[in-house]
Design an enzyme around this catalytic site. Sequence first.
Site, mmCIF file in Angstrom:
data_model
loop_
_atom_site.group_PDB
_atom_site.id
_atom_site.type_symbol
_atom_site.label_atom_id
_atom_site.label_comp_id
_atom_site.label_asym_id
_atom_site.label_seq_id
_atom_site.Cartn_x
_atom_site.Cartn_y
_atom_site.Cartn_z
ATOM 1 N N LYS A 53 -5.548 0.177 2.085
ATOM 2 C CA LYS A 53 -4.209 -0.407 2.186
ATOM 3 C C LYS A 53 -3.681 -0.948 0.860
ATOM 4 O O LYS A 53 -2.459 -1.009 0.646
ATOM 5 C CB LYS A 53 -4.209 -1.530 3.221
ATOM 6 C CG LYS A 53 -4.341 -1.070 4.660
ATOM 7 C CD LYS A 53 -3.034 -0.538 5.198
ATOM 8 C CE LYS A 53 -3.075 -0.368 6.701
ATOM 9 N NZ LYS A 53 -1.798 0.083 7.259
ATOM 10 N N SER A 75 -2.392 -7.260 10.676
ATOM 11 C CA SER A 75 -3.614 -7.724 11.325
ATOM 12 C C SER A 75 -4.706 -8.011 10.317
ATOM 13 O O SER A 75 -5.717 -8.609 10.648
ATOM 14 C CB SER A 75 -4.106 -6.672 12.323
ATOM 15 O OG SER A 75 -4.458 -5.469 11.652
#
Length: 306
Positions: A53, A75
């Site tokens: 990410k 999250s």
Amino acid sequence: MQTLTLFDVQEAALRIKPHVHRTPVLSSQTLNALCDRELWFKAEHLQKTGSFKVRGAMNAALQLENPKGLLTRSSGNHAQGVALAARTLGIPCIVVMHEDASELKKEAVRSYGATVVDAGVTHLNADQKVQELIAQTGFTFLHAYENLQVMTGQGTQALELFEQISAPDAVLVAVGGGGMISGIATVVKALWPQTLVLGVEPERANDAQQSLRKGERVTLPAAPDTIADAVRPLTPGALTFPVMQRLVDDILTVSEETILEAQTLMMRHLKQVVEPTAALPLAALLEHKDLPKRLALFVCGGNWLP
């Protein structure tokens, strides 16, 4: 409509190169024999922040002009990527996380200097909290996948893989909102046009599979109850879905039991700590026996505690 190109991903790779790791490709003779396949594991769990990410977050953040700060809802893995990008730019960062999100991931986000806002935050009110914070702070919001720069950054892992192995028969990619598979598919179909791009979802979170087969975005009725906590969006992204329609060959689903089995096999034979979502590609091999022989599996993250 704007879309992704190989050139965009190549530019992103140059942009983020000073700030991310070039991750290795791992293999296991035991897993090859067990699956009767030749397998390569692109080890993004060894990336900075423990996940791919950071590639997308860094690519997007580096293209902003004088941001006051960064803000996101995540999250955990995208949150850490945005937090590191903010620290790299020397600006503050706020992350909205669900109250019941992983404590490990919350602490990791804080370790990069970001502020976690989670008190009373649920799936139902998180977007409202984000809008309130944007109005209060003027920070720039970076979505986990509904952002072309984020999607482009995620594709850089496939560029690296192209330089590390010869063309596989297929690549297997975990699918949540679709940012990673969109970036990867853009690269794979440009450089290895004969290679299949296969997404993998939990059976309980098969919004992308339903959407591809129906030809339109399908929304799940409720947040899916799956151990693969990084792939819980209710519907594919508005930006990612058209890319998936063009470039993704199929979406496979797997059971919760097989996800856990695959995670255990990877830790036992690759000797790597991976999170359940990262085991989705191997889980597909355990359930779908008709897959081709030479396969590349993207191991998306390692932020997990037993």
